[in-house]
Design an enzyme around this catalytic site. Sequence first.
Site, PDB file in Angstrom:
ATOM      1  N   CYS A  35       3.142   2.034   8.229  1.00  0.00           N
ATOM      2  CA  CYS A  35       3.565   2.391   9.587  1.00  0.00           C
ATOM      3  C   CYS A  35       4.504   3.595   9.633  1.00  0.00           C
ATOM      4  O   CYS A  35       4.517   4.332  10.616  1.00  0.00           O
ATOM      5  CB  CYS A  35       4.219   1.193  10.273  1.00  0.00           C
ATOM      6  SG  CYS A  35       5.711   0.580   9.452  1.00  0.00           S
ATOM      7  N   CYS A  37       8.634  -5.647   4.043  1.00  0.00           N
ATOM      8  CA  CYS A  37       8.754  -5.802   5.492  1.00  0.00           C
ATOM      9  C   CYS A  37       8.593  -7.266   5.898  1.00  0.00           C
ATOM     10  O   CYS A  37       9.345  -7.780   6.730  1.00  0.00           O
ATOM     11  CB  CYS A  37       7.718  -4.935   6.205  1.00  0.00           C
ATOM     12  SG  CYS A  37       7.761  -5.077   8.003  1.00  0.00           S
TER      13      CYS A  37
END
Length: 351
Positions: A191, A95
Amino acid sequence: MSGGVDSSVAALILKKDYNVIGVSLQVFDYSPYQDCDLKGVCCSPEDVYDARKVADSLNIPFYVLNYRDRFKKAVIDDFLSEYIKGRTPNPCVICNEKIKFGEMLNFASSVGADYVATGHYAIIEKYGSEYILKKGIDTKKDQSYFLYRLNQERLSKILFPLGKMKKEDVKKIARDNDLKVHDKRESHEICFVPNNDYPSFIEENIKGDFGGRVVDTNGRILGRHKGIFKYTIGQRRGLNISSDRPLYVVDIDAERREIIVGDNADLYHTEFITESNNLINKEMLFEKDIPIKVKIRYMSDEIECRLNRIDEDRLLVKTNRPIRAITRGQSAVFYNGDIVLGGGIIKEILR
């Protein structure tokens, strides 16, 4: 801005010397998880709301970017693919490389911004013509391990205003400036797996029969499993096999769909190969007189090592003492003191 105390204080600090624009990212659809507690999850709808409130209190512009499709392609699809291959990925590393300091740098350029700044606990300094990534001074919060894939060009366009601060000082600044997120719970879970149940998330997104055999290091069949992605190297519990001694997952053979178990001693190794390496400071990395240490997971100790280049993509890492549970797919990050020299993805453990 993630809606937490770190990025909020980073924005507050930078506002003194820069024209700051607040940006939050929507990277995942949380609507199926409305019954889950999302307070420990990064980038949740509540986080975006908190980030907007902080931006309003700082009187800075605020935007929300919908990166769900890009995030799925770059991070979630890689996560699923790696687990099916019997590897254990680190999605936060991907990410940072692809989204936070990939897509976000592109966005910054498109709107005429000079830098992307975040609340990461790490330090960027320039020595001569090169940029150097260093550990944050708060050893409990240092996040340099997750940032090793940044290159020279990206480092020149990133600001980490919290790198030389302690977490308690950041919270104090937030309290003193009446930022409502000063005591907000930190995010720790991945997440896009709000309930932290990796196997269920993988089963929901990839259909098929992933069962196979559990065998010992001699190939003797001890039982069966329901999916290689339900196991990690070093795991002892949940093997559902009977034995007269403790057994651990020592290897995963994705091609044969086998979980290999053995003794604790079988988990220790001194040599492994990394691929997809990003070398931030190449000259320092291969200088003979510079001591180098390697870290094979975020919470592990740093171990002295030597590096040999196999080819343009691969490095052979030799440690001066055995490391337990080296795991394919995880990141091996190389340090010289507090300087991050680079790192790569663990491809193979030499036995």
